[in-house]
Design a protein around this motif. Sequence first.
Motif, PDB file in Angstrom:
ATOM      1  N   PHE A   1       0.830  -1.207   0.000  1.00 57.84           N
ATOM      2  CA  PHE A   1       0.000   0.000   0.000  1.00 57.84           C
ATOM      3  C   PHE A   1       0.862   1.254   0.000  1.00 57.84           C
ATOM      4  CE2 PHE A   1      -2.578   3.299   2.153  1.00 57.84           C
ATOM      5  CZ  PHE A   1      -3.607   3.362   1.235  1.00 57.84           C
ATOM      6  N   GLU A   2       2.078   1.163   0.531  1.00 58.35           N
ATOM      7  CA  GLU A   2       2.992   2.305   0.507  1.00 58.35           C
ATOM      8  C   GLU A   2       3.249   2.789  -0.915  1.00 58.35           C
ATOM      9  OE1 GLU A   2       5.958   2.503   4.140  1.00 58.35           O
ATOM     10  OE2 GLU A   2       6.496   0.878   2.780  1.00 58.35           O
ATOM     11  N   ARG A   3       3.129   1.887  -1.882  1.00 56.31           N
ATOM     12  CA  ARG A   3       3.383   2.207  -3.289  1.00 56.31           C
ATOM     13  C   ARG A   3       2.092   2.293  -4.101  1.00 56.31           C
ATOM     14  NH1 ARG A   3       8.150   2.738  -0.810  1.00 56.31           N
ATOM     15  NH2 ARG A   3       9.857   2.917  -2.274  1.00 56.31           N
ATOM     16  N   ASN A   4       0.958   2.147  -3.444  1.00 52.05           N
ATOM     17  CA  ASN A   4      -0.339   2.180  -4.134  1.00 52.05           C
ATOM     18  C   ASN A   4      -1.352   2.970  -3.310  1.00 52.05           C
ATOM     19  OD1 ASN A   4      -0.038   0.044  -6.500  1.00 52.05           O
ATOM     20  ND2 ASN A   4       0.979  -0.810  -4.706  1.00 52.05           N
ATOM     21  N   PRO A   5      -1.107   4.251  -3.081  1.00 57.54           N
ATOM     22  CA  PRO A   5      -1.932   5.027  -2.161  1.00 57.54           C
ATOM     23  C   PRO A   5      -3.315   5.344  -2.725  1.00 57.54           C
ATOM     24  CG  PRO A   5      -0.388   6.461  -3.291  1.00 57.54           C
ATOM     25  CD  PRO A   5      -0.035   5.059  -3.694  1.00 57.54           C
ATOM     26  N   VAL A   6      -4.326   5.290  -1.858  1.00 54.45           N
ATOM     27  CA  VAL A   6      -5.701   5.603  -2.259  1.00 54.45           C
ATOM     28  C   VAL A   6      -6.360   6.401  -1.144  1.00 54.45           C
ATOM     29  CG1 VAL A   6      -7.937   4.708  -3.000  1.00 54.45           C
ATOM     30  CG2 VAL A   6      -5.846   3.455  -3.594  1.00 54.45           C
ATOM     31  N   GLY A   7      -6.658   7.660  -1.410  1.00 54.08           N
ATOM     32  CA  GLY A   7      -7.322   8.513  -0.432  1.00 54.08           C
ATOM     33  C   GLY A   7      -8.566   9.152  -1.011  1.00 54.08           C
ATOM     34  N   THR A   8      -9.010  10.253  -0.382  1.00 53.53           N
ATOM     35  CA  THR A   8     -10.180  10.995  -0.856  1.00 53.53           C
ATOM     36  C   THR A   8      -9.794  12.369  -1.374  1.00 53.53           C
ATOM     37  OG1 THR A   8     -10.597  11.978   1.326  1.00 53.53           O
ATOM     38  CG2 THR A   8     -11.679   9.868   0.846  1.00 53.53           C
ATOM     39  N   GLY A   9      -8.498  12.661  -1.480  1.00 52.31           N
ATOM     40  CA  GLY A   9      -8.024  14.009  -1.763  1.00 52.31           C
ATOM     41  C   GLY A   9      -8.251  14.468  -3.188  1.00 52.31           C
ATOM     42  N   PRO A  10      -7.836  15.680  -3.501  1.00 58.42           N
ATOM     43  CA  PRO A  10      -8.094  16.265  -4.824  1.00 58.42           C
ATOM     44  C   PRO A  10      -7.325  15.609  -5.965  1.00 58.42           C
ATOM     45  CG  PRO A  10      -6.710  17.724  -3.501  1.00 58.42           C
ATOM     46  CD  PRO A  10      -7.203  16.652  -2.587  1.00 58.42           C
ATOM     47  N   PHE A  11      -6.210  14.925  -5.633  1.00 58.31           N
ATOM     48  CA  PHE A  11      -5.418  14.256  -6.656  1.00 58.31           C
ATOM     49  C   PHE A  11      -5.303  12.767  -6.340  1.00 58.31           C
ATOM     50  CE2 PHE A  11      -3.933  18.642  -6.657  1.00 58.31           C
ATOM     51  CZ  PHE A  11      -3.879  18.952  -8.011  1.00 58.31           C
ATOM     52  N   LYS A  12      -5.213  11.957  -7.384  1.00 56.53           N
ATOM     53  CA  LYS A  12      -4.994  10.522  -7.197  1.00 56.53           C
ATOM     54  C   LYS A  12      -3.635  10.123  -7.761  1.00 56.53           C
ATOM     55  CE  LYS A  12      -7.468   9.050 -11.398  1.00 56.53           C
ATOM     56  NZ  LYS A  12      -8.555   8.192 -11.914  1.00 56.53           N
ATOM     57  N   PHE A  13      -3.130   9.054  -7.247  1.00 54.33           N
ATOM     58  CA  PHE A  13      -1.791   8.570  -7.590  1.00 54.33           C
ATOM     59  C   PHE A  13      -1.762   7.998  -8.999  1.00 54.33           C
ATOM     60  CE2 PHE A  13       1.131   4.809  -7.534  1.00 54.33           C
ATOM     61  CZ  PHE A  13       2.326   5.506  -7.478  1.00 54.33           C
ATOM     62  N   VAL A  14      -0.647   8.303  -9.706  1.00 58.23           N
ATOM     63  CA  VAL A  14      -0.436   7.764 -11.045  1.00 58.23           C
ATOM     64  C   VAL A  14       0.798   6.878 -11.094  1.00 58.23           C
ATOM     65  CG1 VAL A  14       0.057   8.340 -13.462  1.00 58.23           C
ATOM     66  CG2 VAL A  14      -1.587   9.704 -12.169  1.00 58.23           C
ATOM     67  N   GLU A  15       1.946   7.438 -10.689  1.00 58.67           N
ATOM     68  CA  GLU A  15       3.201   6.725 -10.933  1.00 58.67           C
ATOM     69  C   GLU A  15       4.298   7.220 -10.006  1.00 58.67           C
ATOM     70  OE1 GLU A  15       5.658   5.637 -14.973  1.00 58.67           O
ATOM     71  OE2 GLU A  15       5.131   7.746 -14.669  1.00 58.67           O
ATOM     72  N   TRP A  16       5.178   6.292  -9.621  1.00 57.99           N
ATOM     73  CA  TRP A  16       6.357   6.622  -8.822  1.00 57.99           C
ATOM     74  C   TRP A  16       7.587   6.043  -9.496  1.00 57.99           C
ATOM     75  CZ3 TRP A  16       6.685   5.488  -2.835  1.00 57.99           C
ATOM     76  CH2 TRP A  16       7.864   6.055  -2.313  1.00 57.99           C
TER      77      TRP A  16
END
Length: 531
Positions: free
Chosen positions: A197-212
């Motif tokens: 999950f440290e590398r696949n974050p999922v929240g409710t915020g204005p931006f979502k994760f794409v790539e690291w």
Amino acid sequence: MLAACSGGDDDNASTDANDSDGGDDVSSDEDSTGGILVFARGGDSTSLDPSRTTEGETFKVTKNIYESIVTFEEGGTEIVPKLAHDWEISEDSLTYTFFLEEGVTFHDGTDFNADAVVKNFERWAAGDADTFPYYNSMFGGFEGDEGHVIESVKAEDDYTVVFKLKRPQAPFLKNLAMDMFSIASPTAIEKYGDDDFERNPVGTGPFKFVEWKPNDSITIERYDDYWVDGLPKMDKVVFRSIPDNSARLNALLAGEVDLADGINPSDAAAIQDNADLQLIERPSMNVGYLGLTVTREPFDNKLVRQAMNHAIDKQSIIDTFFAGYATPAVNPMPPSIEGYNDEIEGYEYDPEKAKELLEEAGYGDGFEMELWAMPVPRPYMPDGQKVAELMQKDLADVGITAEIVSHEWATYLDLASKGEADAFLLGWTGDNGDPDNFLYVLLDEDNIGSNNYTYYKNDKMHDLFIEAQTVTDQSKRNELYKEAQVIINEEAPWVPLAHSTPLLGAVEGLSGLVPHPTGSDLLSNVEVDRE
């Protein structure tokens, strides 16, 4: 911010975790509505699960992916609503009832509700200091621990959650507002497990994760179903890691990035004199210090620690590296924090006094030591290597031979937290504006091995901290913290160095950024006019 734990194996970085079409190819989205913001910073994140670390580079990113129940006001540390639109506190300060926003979803489509809040806190409470270091620091331990302040967290209905405490905790709301207690998708946590999950974050915020891309960039993009209308204003944000200060400045000057933090104070004038750029000052709420690990000889001797304080010319360090954007530190927290003890004079630069103390301690001929230098620039430490070199000379003047040592950032933090450094440069950016977040978190016995890297402990001071957490009268709390600062000054587990004014540089067309004293900036209102 900054103290910390290791962030895991970079080879496990995940790409395209939320089925988005991202990457950091700026040219691919030039015609999109909001465009792309490129943010250059001094180091990579160690995790994208904010509950797993205490390290500030993580929170710069996760602030924009996750949200907490309550949050801090724009540009300050007063509490305002976020995922909870209202709350009630019982007269005995033992019960907090939060009324949650409805219609909010996580980036994976999971509904945000009271059960999600409960599952996050149950996850943290069932952990340990290695897994969730900050939960331990802020809530007195974990489930089953005597000092654990949270008795229960329960969903009263779909959108009402009730916290019951074992004892009052004065900074409880401020603790909940901190980035590391943001609410994550229970579905994603179950799917990936703690490590992935440290590398696949999922929240409710204005931006979502794409790539690291480890040690290169982290990309986040607009969450189209964000529950606040009209936000975010940018389509995508790319966080670029550029450790070298000069290279980061050159990227800004060349127009390769839109925003850069960790600007060297000596470079401020170059930005101010450039009509295409703007210099931005962050409100100061930090301290840079040299920590002395008291479990290692000769720093188990108070006289040696006091000698170190007299030996180092902190004003020279400030004059050389901060260009007027810092003040000398006396206490482990800045004067801007309520409860600061301004009656303590601190240690004057006095090499002869340092020699006398070393003689009294049995080290009249000096000793050899390792001096750990930070490998990345931080707001409170613009150039750890060069600061260490200046200290090395000061120490040599009193007979102490210091070998400068450094490590990759995550390793540096991990080893220092385990007490493996003789003396280490580090610092802290406050997370909630409360004195507890500096004094208890950084120097109490409860936090040895998490945020207390010096391994210093003092029973009387511990009692003062617990009492200060429990009483709700702020004037009484302030007196307790002032008393604790007297003990810290006498025992000298640190050489406090500086309270800095952190600097950012941006293109002239950037607007909407309100730099926060915690160092974690919400970018949802930021726009860049490229005309």
